[in-house]
Design a protein around this motif. Structure first.
Motif, mmCIF file in Angstrom:
data_model
loop_
_atom_site.group_PDB
_atom_site.id
_atom_site.type_symbol
_atom_site.label_atom_id
_atom_site.label_comp_id
_atom_site.label_asym_id
_atom_site.label_seq_id
_atom_site.Cartn_x
_atom_site.Cartn_y
_atom_site.Cartn_z
ATOM 1 N N GLU A 266 81.200 75.815 55.617
ATOM 2 C CA GLU A 266 81.762 75.500 57.028
ATOM 3 C C GLU A 266 83.328 76.004 56.442
ATOM 4 O O GLU A 266 83.294 75.495 56.283
ATOM 5 N N THR A 267 83.915 77.173 56.524
ATOM 6 C CA THR A 267 85.593 77.345 56.626
ATOM 7 C C THR A 267 86.463 77.170 57.425
ATOM 8 O O THR A 267 87.885 77.007 57.276
ATOM 9 N N MET B 11 91.655 75.983 58.805
ATOM 10 C CA MET B 11 90.905 75.737 57.608
ATOM 11 C C MET B 11 91.312 74.773 56.366
ATOM 12 O O MET B 11 90.511 73.793 56.104
ATOM 13 N N ALA C 44 89.392 71.733 56.095
ATOM 14 C CA ALA C 44 89.915 70.405 54.624
ATOM 15 C C ALA C 44 89.845 69.312 54.428
ATOM 16 O O ALA C 44 89.170 68.718 54.065
#
Length: 242
Positions: free
Chosen positions: A75-76, A141, A145
């Motif tokens: 998932e981002t 995002m 990350a």
């Protein structure tokens, strides 16, 4: 543009982006918006295919999923009533290499891609609100990350639970271990261990298919630096987040 305020005359709209619009702009959009139920597992955007609609979530949760040959799927971005999909349409892009899948059932207000583009031409305020959301989504995002690269699974899970409960009513999330493993890009046994660790620390309570956040402050500390920055930016650029 000043930070928008909620139009008092549209109390039934729950989406935060739509609520940030001036009443006269929203009144022009409402006839173009269709309320659509969303079922868990439903795909509203398919990677590589034209995006026919924009979806402004009223309730429920969706995952923006990137699929890779080497690392599988992960998932981002988490989307709920804070936002919309797909941001590609805001940028004038017709398709993206990601899927958007519903995780928690709910409803969305759907508008045709062409109608959205026309509304953005007509309304500079709408265009600016949506562009500001794109900015915050990029920050979310980036934080995800960072968490995926530097944090243990327990910290990543704490981060995701905060993102989820920010976007739903209450503190209960109905979701299976398999679905959590998919969004976090890990294996189911790892999710089970991480849930037990957070529960042992009395941050959450679990039962089959359901997670309840019981100590949000400790969960925020457990998530560390991956949580808080984008949320503050959302409030600064768009308006109330919850």
């Amino acid at each position: 543009m000043n930070t928008p305020t909620l139009p008092a005359q549209t109390p039934t709209v729950q989406n935060r982006l739509l609520r940030a619009l001036p009443g006269e702009v929203l009144s022009l959009m409402l006839p173009l918006l269709e309320e659509v139920p969303l079922a868990a597992g439903e795909r509203v955007v398919t990677a590589g295919e034209p995006i026919p609609h924009a979806w402004f979530f009223e309730s429920g949760l969706a995952s923006v999923m990137l699929h890779t040959a080497e690392r599988g799927s992960y998932e981002t971005l988490v989307v709920g009533r804070d936002g919309m999909v797909s941001t590609a349409l805001v940028l004038g892009v017709e398709h993206m290499p990601v899927d958007v899948e519903v995780r928690v059932p709910g409803t969305a207000l759907r508008i045709g891609a062409g109608a959205l583009r026309q509304m953005m031409v007509q309304s500079g305020v709408l265009r600016e609100v949506l562009m500001r959301y794109v900015q915050v989504a990029m920050l979310w995002m980036s934080q995800m990350a960072l968490s995926n690269r530097r944090h243990r699974i327990e910290e990543r899970l704490a981060h995701w639970l905060l993102l989820a409960t920010d976007r739903i009513d209450g503190s209960e999330i109905v979701m299976t271990h398999e679905a959590l493993a998919q969004v976090l890009g890990t294996h189911r046994p790892g999710i089970t261990v991480a849930l037990h660790e957070l529960e042992r620390a009395q941050m959450i309570a679990t039962r089959r298919g359901q997670i309840t956040v019981i100590d949000r402050a400790r969960l925020i500390r457990a998530a560390g630096e991956s949580y808080g920055l984008a949320e503050a930016e959302y409030k600064r650029l768009i308006g109330p987040f919850a």
